[in-house]
Design a protein around this motif. Sequence first.
Motif, PDB file in Angstrom:
ATOM      1  N   GLU A  90       0.822  -1.207   0.000  1.00  0.00           N
ATOM      2  CA  GLU A  90       0.000   0.000   0.000  1.00  0.00           C
ATOM      3  C   GLU A  90       0.860   1.262   0.000  1.00  0.00           C
ATOM      4  OE1 GLU A  90      -3.116   0.189  -0.471  1.00  0.00           O
ATOM      5  OE2 GLU A  90      -3.622  -1.940  -0.305  1.00  0.00           O
ATOM      6  N   LEU A  91       1.937   1.254   0.802  1.00  0.00           N
ATOM      7  CA  LEU A  91       2.808   2.430   0.848  1.00  0.00           C
ATOM      8  C   LEU A  91       3.536   2.644  -0.473  1.00  0.00           C
ATOM      9  CD1 LEU A  91       4.270   2.062   4.446  1.00  0.00           C
ATOM     10  CD2 LEU A  91       2.691   3.828   3.654  1.00  0.00           C
ATOM     11  N   SER A  94       1.021   4.035  -2.818  1.00  0.00           N
ATOM     12  CA  SER A  94       0.793   5.457  -2.529  1.00  0.00           C
ATOM     13  C   SER A  94       1.928   6.318  -3.074  1.00  0.00           C
ATOM     14  CB  SER A  94       0.654   5.660  -1.009  1.00  0.00           C
ATOM     15  OG  SER A  94       0.565   7.025  -0.687  1.00  0.00           O
ATOM     16  N   LEU A  95       3.128   5.783  -2.996  1.00  0.00           N
ATOM     17  CA  LEU A  95       4.293   6.503  -3.496  1.00  0.00           C
ATOM     18  C   LEU A  95       4.271   6.596  -5.016  1.00  0.00           C
ATOM     19  CD1 LEU A  95       7.056   7.818  -2.881  1.00  0.00           C
ATOM     20  CD2 LEU A  95       8.063   5.532  -3.022  1.00  0.00           C
ATOM     21  N   TYR A  98       1.239   8.947  -6.496  1.00  0.00           N
ATOM     22  CA  TYR A  98       1.081  10.267  -5.861  1.00  0.00           C
ATOM     23  C   TYR A  98       0.875  11.360  -6.912  1.00  0.00           C
ATOM     24  CZ  TYR A  98       2.342  14.607  -3.527  1.00  0.00           C
ATOM     25  OH  TYR A  98       2.347  15.892  -3.060  1.00  0.00           O
ATOM     26  N   ILE A 105      -4.618  10.455   1.092  1.00  0.00           N
ATOM     27  CA  ILE A 105      -4.456   9.133   0.485  1.00  0.00           C
ATOM     28  C   ILE A 105      -5.822   8.656   0.027  1.00  0.00           C
ATOM     29  CG2 ILE A 105      -3.673   6.769   0.916  1.00  0.00           C
ATOM     30  CD1 ILE A 105      -1.843   7.862   3.081  1.00  0.00           C
ATOM     31  N   THR A 109      -6.953   2.882  -0.276  1.00  0.00           N
ATOM     32  CA  THR A 109      -5.693   2.652   0.438  1.00  0.00           C
ATOM     33  C   THR A 109      -5.879   2.893   1.928  1.00  0.00           C
ATOM     34  OG1 THR A 109      -4.428   3.338  -1.493  1.00  0.00           O
ATOM     35  CG2 THR A 109      -3.272   3.337   0.609  1.00  0.00           C
ATOM     36  N   ASP A 134       2.825   8.518   4.861  1.00  0.00           N
ATOM     37  CA  ASP A 134       3.507   7.987   3.683  1.00  0.00           C
ATOM     38  C   ASP A 134       4.690   8.874   3.325  1.00  0.00           C
ATOM     39  OD1 ASP A 134       2.498  10.227   2.471  1.00  0.00           O
ATOM     40  OD2 ASP A 134       1.224   9.169   1.036  1.00  0.00           O
ATOM     41  N   LEU A 211       9.622   4.744   2.822  1.00  0.00           N
ATOM     42  CA  LEU A 211       8.219   4.693   2.454  1.00  0.00           C
ATOM     43  C   LEU A 211       7.353   5.570   3.338  1.00  0.00           C
ATOM     44  CD1 LEU A 211       7.897   0.854   1.821  1.00  0.00           C
ATOM     45  CD2 LEU A 211       8.366   2.658   0.156  1.00  0.00           C
ATOM     46  N   GLY A 212       7.866   6.013   4.482  1.00  0.00           N
ATOM     47  CA  GLY A 212       7.052   6.839   5.366  1.00  0.00           C
ATOM     48  C   GLY A 212       7.536   6.776   6.795  1.00  0.00           C
TER      49      GLY A 212
END
Length: 594
Positions: A90-91, A94-95, A98, A105, A109, A134, A211-212
């Motif tokens: 998921e991360l 999201s990356l 974006y 988000i 997600t 994230d 990743l966050g």
Amino acid sequence: MKKIWYTFKKWFQTREIGQKYFITMVLLSILPLTILGYLSFNIAKSTLVDNQMQSAKDILKTSSESADLLLKNIVNMERVIVWNSDIQTELKSSLANYSSKETHIDIKTIKSMENLINSYFIDTQDIDSICIFDAYHRSVCYGDPESTGKYDNGGIFHEIVNEDWYNKSDAAQGKTVFFSENVLVGDESVDTFSSVKQLRESDQLFNQQVLGMLVVNVRKSLFSKTFNDSKNSKFIIFDDSQDRVRAMYSYPEVNRLREGHWDNIGKAIEHFTEKGYVSNLYRNQTTGWVFVHITDEQGLLSQSSDIGKITILLVFLMAVLSFTLSFIFSGKLNKPLRQLKKLTTDWTNSALGGNELKRKDEISIIGENFKKAISENRHLNDQLIRYQLIKKESELKILQAQIKPHFLYNTLESIYWLAIIESNDNIAKMTQALSETFKLSLNNGKDLIPIAKELSHIKSYLTIQNIRYNGKFQYVEQVEPALLERQMLKLLLQPIVENAVYHGLEPKVGPGTIWLTGEKTGSEIVFTIKDDGVGIKDIERTKKGFGLKNVEERLKLYYGVESSLRITSDIGTKVEIRYRERVDGENNAENGRV
């Protein structure tokens, strides 16, 4: 006061020995019994305090270790979350997806990540809330909104990169960092603290992509499980990682404690000491925070009054017993003392000579007799030491005489010519060097040789070692020419060079160098042997070895206690020998031989 003392002294001297004994015992008993009572009370008091303090230390250590277990459960939970493949997916998604226009988000997600967080959150009762940011600082939070603040509703929060907690967690590169306050809401939440961990790719060993950030807010009530209730004691946790020390938790609650800030942990402990508390400290391994156990000193010493009463009673009983025994034995003392005086006087007159001392006091006469005996004993002891030195010198001579020189010379000569016949130059050189070494060591039974011969001995020894180690050792010699023909005790320098080869240069990788210098400084001759080897880790152990110990003993035995052998080692090893040349008649050993 002086007049009173003089009067008492004059009166005391006219008393019989039995009366003197009784008066003395009474006077001597008062002070020791008083001191004994005082010491007993303080020792008992100190033992009581020490036992309770040790118990407090053990409790504090146990509490810290229990806290470690609870905190490590949180750390393990974070690792499971971070390493979870779904959260990683998921991360990364999201990356990858974006858009600068997306401040939140996407819902899919968020729901997926909330379900994953919820699956871990539900099993941990001490967790208040969890937030995941994230790579673009968009948040997903789950739990009590009071502990997540403005981040609870999601959004993009670029300003967190300027926060101290964010930078410290980023510098930790994936390791969990504990903060004594809730990093998301600050002082608005006094009941929680934060654990922060940077999120990184779990399927990469190197060049992991960030990743966050994972923020876990933990209830401070977690620590109440690790502390025990105590009537006179309290537990406090201090965070001294910042510029100012702050108390982040206390059990039970200490009034106005959280308002206090100190320059360092010592100032904080001093604050409680001034308020009548005794403190113990223990630094927690997981967080680095300081766990402090404070005990009310008055409560700690509450049992001391009973100890004091018992001590006074015991001292009184001992005083009565002492006075009674002194009175009984003083009447029976005169006769044995007279007999003892007669025995010691007769023995002194017969064994040492002299006349009987005419004094009224038998103890004074006995004392003078013992002084004579001690003086004679000291004289005999000095004689014994001289005999032991002579014996030691004889033993050294015996050891040196054990080598059979003619047999060794003939054998080495045979080996030398056999090597020449076989055209083996190395064996010939080594044999010739060894023969020279033996000749210089024996020196026709003489202990003194010219300094030039001692230096030649060193060169022969290094010739052997260089053949053995294929020319590994370099030797640099700088000795004042005026010293070369002066006499010195043989085998003072060669064992030190041998020690430098064995301990310093042999274990060294690559070639090594030994520097030997000799000079006369004032009335002293100074030799320095220095190498660039690996050095000596335990100098004292090396000095106790046979070689250096033998050199030092022979040096001091022949040149006197003013001579010295000093070893220093940092990069390489340096040995310095200092001695004064002998003058005729100054020998410490027979015939000048050692």
